[in-house]
Scaffold this motif. Structure first.
Motif, short mmCIF file in Angstrom:
data_model
loop_
_atom_site.label_atom_id
_atom_site.label_comp_id
_atom_site.label_asym_id
_atom_site.label_seq_id
_atom_site.Cartn_x
_atom_site.Cartn_y
_atom_site.Cartn_z
N ASP A 44 10.68 -6.69 2.77
CA ASP A 44 11.38 -5.46 2.39
C ASP A 44 10.29 -4.42 2.13
OD1 ASP A 44 13.28 -3.62 1.65
OD2 ASP A 44 13.42 -4.36 -0.41
N VAL A 45 9.98 -3.61 3.13
CA VAL A 45 8.85 -2.70 3.05
C VAL A 45 9.25 -1.30 3.50
CG1 VAL A 45 8.00 -3.36 5.33
CG2 VAL A 45 6.40 -2.45 3.67
N THR A 46 8.69 -0.30 2.85
CA THR A 46 8.97 1.09 3.22
C THR A 46 7.91 1.58 4.21
OG1 THR A 46 7.62 2.03 1.46
CG2 THR A 46 9.94 1.55 0.93
N GLN A 47 8.21 2.68 4.86
CA GLN A 47 7.26 3.29 5.79
C GLN A 47 5.97 3.68 5.07
OE1 GLN A 47 8.62 3.85 9.10
NE2 GLN A 47 6.50 4.01 9.72
N ALA A 48 6.10 4.20 3.84
CA ALA A 48 4.92 4.61 3.07
C ALA A 48 4.03 3.42 2.75
CB ALA A 48 5.36 5.32 1.79
N THR A 49 4.63 2.31 2.34
CA THR A 49 3.86 1.10 2.05
C THR A 49 3.18 0.59 3.31
OG1 THR A 49 5.33 0.51 0.23
CG2 THR A 49 4.03 -1.27 1.19
N LEU A 50 3.89 0.60 4.42
CA LEU A 50 3.31 0.16 5.68
C LEU A 50 2.12 1.04 6.06
CD1 LEU A 50 3.26 -1.67 8.12
CD2 LEU A 50 5.03 -0.24 9.16
N SER A 51 2.24 2.34 5.88
CA SER A 51 1.13 3.25 6.17
C SER A 51 -0.09 2.90 5.33
CB SER A 51 1.53 4.70 5.91
OG SER A 51 2.47 5.13 6.84
N ARG A 52 0.12 2.62 4.04
CA ARG A 52 -1.00 2.22 3.17
C ARG A 52 -1.61 0.90 3.63
NH1 ARG A 52 2.45 4.49 -0.70
NH2 ARG A 52 3.33 2.48 -1.26
N ASP A 53 -0.75 -0.05 4.04
CA ASP A 53 -1.24 -1.34 4.52
C ASP A 53 -2.10 -1.16 5.78
OD1 ASP A 53 0.11 -2.62 2.47
OD2 ASP A 53 1.74 -3.36 3.76
N LEU A 54 -1.64 -0.31 6.69
CA LEU A 54 -2.39 -0.08 7.93
C LEU A 54 -3.75 0.55 7.64
CD1 LEU A 54 0.46 1.17 10.30
CD2 LEU A 54 -0.62 -1.09 10.25
N LYS A 55 -3.77 1.46 6.67
CA LYS A 55 -5.04 2.09 6.28
C LYS A 55 -5.97 1.05 5.66
CE LYS A 55 -6.90 6.03 3.77
NZ LYS A 55 -6.61 7.20 2.96
N LEU A 56 -5.44 0.21 4.78
CA LEU A 56 -6.22 -0.82 4.14
C LEU A 56 -6.82 -1.80 5.17
CD1 LEU A 56 -7.09 -2.22 1.44
CD2 LEU A 56 -5.00 -3.56 1.65
N LEU A 57 -6.02 -2.16 6.17
CA LEU A 57 -6.47 -3.09 7.21
C LEU A 57 -7.35 -2.41 8.27
CD1 LEU A 57 -3.15 -5.08 7.75
CD2 LEU A 57 -5.25 -5.92 6.67
N LYS A 58 -7.49 -1.08 8.15
CA LYS A 58 -8.27 -0.28 9.11
C LYS A 58 -7.73 -0.43 10.53
CE LYS A 58 -12.27 -0.14 6.28
NZ LYS A 58 -13.32 -0.87 5.70
N VAL A 59 -6.40 -0.43 10.63
CA VAL A 59 -5.73 -0.53 11.92
C VAL A 59 -5.92 0.78 12.67
CG1 VAL A 59 -3.48 -0.73 13.05
CG2 VAL A 59 -4.05 -2.22 11.12
N GLY A 60 -6.24 0.68 13.95
CA GLY A 60 -6.39 1.87 14.78
C GLY A 60 -5.48 1.79 15.98
N LYS A 61 -5.55 2.80 16.82
CA LYS A 61 -4.79 2.79 18.07
C LYS A 61 -5.78 2.97 19.21
CE LYS A 61 -0.09 3.96 17.74
NZ LYS A 61 0.97 4.89 18.09
N ILE A 62 -5.58 2.19 20.26
CA ILE A 62 -6.42 2.31 21.45
C ILE A 62 -5.53 2.46 22.67
CG2 ILE A 62 -8.34 0.99 20.48
CD1 ILE A 62 -7.41 -1.36 22.28
N SER A 63 -6.10 2.99 23.72
CA SER A 63 -5.36 3.15 24.98
C SER A 63 -5.00 1.77 25.52
CB SER A 63 -6.21 3.90 25.99
OG SER A 63 -5.59 3.90 27.25
N ASP A 64 -3.80 1.68 26.07
CA ASP A 64 -3.39 0.42 26.68
C ASP A 64 -3.82 0.34 28.15
OD1 ASP A 64 -1.64 2.08 28.03
OD2 ASP A 64 0.18 1.14 27.26
N GLY A 65 -4.56 1.34 28.60
CA GLY A 65 -5.04 1.35 29.98
C GLY A 65 -4.06 2.00 30.94
N ASN A 66 -2.89 2.32 30.46
CA ASN A 66 -1.90 3.00 31.29
C ASN A 66 -1.67 4.39 30.71
OD1 ASN A 66 -1.48 0.81 33.09
ND2 ASN A 66 -0.25 -0.19 31.52
N ASP A 67 -0.51 4.60 30.13
CA ASP A 67 -0.22 5.92 29.57
C ASP A 67 0.18 5.87 28.10
OD1 ASP A 67 2.16 4.66 29.94
OD2 ASP A 67 3.17 6.34 30.91
N GLY A 68 -0.11 4.75 27.44
CA GLY A 68 0.29 4.61 26.05
C GLY A 68 -0.85 4.12 25.18
#
Length: 165
Positions: A44-68
């Motif tokens: 049971d998690v909120t969007q705000a908590t998830l955002s904090r978790d992603l920051k803590l885990l240092k999650v990033g986004k990379i190109s998938d090699g196509n268009d996403g």
């Protein structure tokens, strides 16, 4: 009151572990998609908590090699490059895939079973308990409740070029 605090930490720790697992084992393109995986896993998690978790885990986004873009964990860039190598090893070596619950049998060209089995193990699918490779055949034992069809769907998500019905 202390017990409640410890319980919250355990929940957070389990949630962070689950987030890492979901990102490593799935193609996650958005927080909404990740949030629905977590909810499905009973968090049971909120969007705000998830955002904090992603920051803590240092999650990033990379190109998938196509268009996403897809979420990645620190150090996963190298793993994603290795995944490409494992996908190629799998495609080069396998001949056919069939199953009889709970065993998947992957026939390979002679001498390719080891490389295909290593690739399968490197994909780190939760659905597989373990693999055994011979000269031209691999047995993959599936976890209880996982069907051969489930396995094939996961494998096709990992290897879209897979030519199996």
């Amino acid at each position: 009151m202390q017990f409640r605090g410890k319980q919250t930490m355990k929940d957070r720790s389990e949630r962070l572990k689950t987030i890492r697992k979901v990102i490593r084992n799935n193609r996650i393109e958005s927080q909404d998609e990740l949030l629905s995986h977590l909810i499905k896993d009973g968090f049971d998690v909120t969007q705000a908590t998830l955002s904090r978790d992603l920051k803590l885990l240092k999650v990033g986004k990379i190109s998938d090699g196509n268009d996403g873009y897809v979420y990645t964990l620190p150090g996963d860039d190298e793993r994603l490059e290795n995944d490409d190598i494992f996908v190629q090893d799998f495609l080069r070596g396998y001949v056919s895939i069939d199953w009889n619950e709970p065993i998947v049998v992957i026939k390979t060209f002679g001498g390719h079973a080891d490389a295909v089995s290593n690739a399968l193990d490197a994909f780190n699918f939760d659905e597989i308990l373990g693999t055994i490779a011979g000269e031209n055949c691999i047995f993959a034992c599936l976890k209880k409740g996982v069907s051969g069809k489930d396995f094939m769907e996961k494998l096709k998500r990992k290897i879209p070029d897979l030519d199996e019905e």
